[in-house]
Design an enzyme around this catalytic site. Structure first.
Site, PDB file in Angstrom:
ATOM      1  CD  GLU A   1      -2.515  21.476 -28.214  1.00 14.92           C
ATOM      2  OE1 GLU A   1      -1.913  21.106 -27.453  1.00 14.92           O
ATOM      3  OE2 GLU A   1      -3.561  21.042 -28.999  1.00 14.92           O
TER       4      GLU A   1
ATOM      5  N   GLY B   1      -7.659  16.862 -24.056  1.00 16.52           N
ATOM      6  CA  GLY B   1      -7.401  16.215 -24.075  1.00 16.52           C
ATOM      7  C   GLY B   1      -6.114  15.327 -24.208  1.00 16.52           C
TER       8      GLY B   1
ATOM      9  CG  HIS C   1       2.758  21.960 -21.873  1.00 14.85           C
ATOM     10  ND1 HIS C   1       2.551  22.844 -22.138  1.00 14.85           N
ATOM     11  CD2 HIS C   1       2.905  21.764 -19.919  1.00 14.85           C
ATOM     12  CE1 HIS C   1       3.328  23.617 -21.213  1.00 14.85           C
ATOM     13  NE2 HIS C   1       3.194  23.233 -19.946  1.00 14.85           N
ATOM     14  CG  ASP C   2      -1.700  15.319 -25.891  1.00 18.32           C
ATOM     15  OD1 ASP C   2      -1.175  16.197 -26.998  1.00 18.32           O
ATOM     16  OD2 ASP C   2      -0.898  13.897 -26.217  1.00 18.32           O
TER      17      ASP C   2
ATOM     18  CB  VAL D   1      -4.646  21.364 -25.044  1.00 20.28           C
ATOM     19  CG1 VAL D   1      -4.896  22.461 -26.072  1.00 20.28           C
ATOM     20  CG2 VAL D   1      -3.773  22.725 -24.428  1.00 20.28           C
TER      21      VAL D   1
END
Ligand code: NAG
Ligand code: NAG
Ligand code: NAG
Length: 223
Positions: free
Chosen positions: A90, A74, A68-69, A72
């Site tokens: 986020e 990079g 998930h990092d 979004v």
């Protein structure tokens, strides 16, 4: 039947995606911390192991947190900062809210490496990448099938829940996923190779480096 050919959890032999400061473009090298703080990566590994011993699902959570990092904008540690009065990050975005886990483990890792290295040299993005690597282990349904179907000294509801997912990927309908399951079950080395390559490819998505990024002092906020 299908259980034999099914993977429950995956194997990874990936290199860590490590940031190296560079004046030109973002570039990652695998042994960056060897110079900066040898022992940083084993420190991360030991915190990850401890967390997984406490909570076995944490391995999956840490792998997902890295994903998930990266997805979004990079692999930049951007999934970690808390919202503030004038910053919405986020963490509380719909796909992440009440769904992502492992933030506390990321904080524990950060504290452990700062202490070990006597400095703030390990980036939050690298912590997520290395923790994801250290979270993944070799296991196919067949490895623990006897344990969940035959053994009696196992929590019944846990066994039942694992039985549900044990043959998960193989549907028996000659679909593309069936073919992939078969291919990789016959050639597990190919699975390790391809999965590792995919993880490295993901970990290389727009990393920030010395010039355009910063090593955060606290992963929950920008410096
Ligand atoms: C809001 O932004 C300003 C300027 O960037 C900063 O100085 C301030 O501390 C921020 N306030 C909060 C509550 O984060
Ligand atoms: C951190 O400091 C301690 C005490 O000064 C020292 O023994 C240790 O080697 C240092 N660690 C690193 C990675 O430099
Ligand atoms: C990091 O920052 C958060 C606020 O965003 C705070 O709650 C937390 O205590 C800080 N962690 C450390 C180790 O200072």
């Amino acid at each position: 039947m299908a259980a034999l050919q099914s993977f429950l959890v995956c194997v990874i032999f990936a290199f860590a995606a490590i940031l190296i400061p560079t004046s030109t473009s973002a570039q990652l090298i695998a042994d960056f911390y060897q110079n900066v703080c040898p022992g940083a990566l084993p420190t991360i590994r030991s915190v990850v192991r401890r967390a997984i011993r406490r909570e076995p699902r944490m391995g999956a959570s840490l792998l997902r947190l890295h994903f998930h990092d990266c997805f979004v904008n990079g692999c930049d540690g951007s999934v970690l900062p808390d919202d503030t009065a004038n910053f919405t990050g986020e963490k509380t975005a719909f796909p992440n809210l009440n769904s992502l886990g492992g933030f506390d483990v990321a904080d524990q890792i950060k504290a452990a490496v700062e202490k070990y290295c006597n400095a703030s040299v390990v980036s939050c993005a690298d912590i997520l990448a290395v923790a994801a690597r250290d979270s993944v282990q070799t296991a196919r349904c067949t490895t623990f099938r006897a344990r969940i179907y035959i053994d009696t000294n196992i929590d019944k509801s846990f066994a039942a829940s694992v039985q549900q997912v044990c043959p998960e990927l193989f549907k028996g309908d000659n679909s593309e996923s069936d073919r992939l399951v078969q291919y990789y079950s016959y050639l597990p080395g190919h699975f390790a190779r391809d999965f590792g390559a995919s993880m490295i490819k993901m970990g290389n998505m727009k990393p920030l480096t010395g010039n355009d990024g910063e090593v955060r002092l606290n992963c929950s906020k920008i410096n």
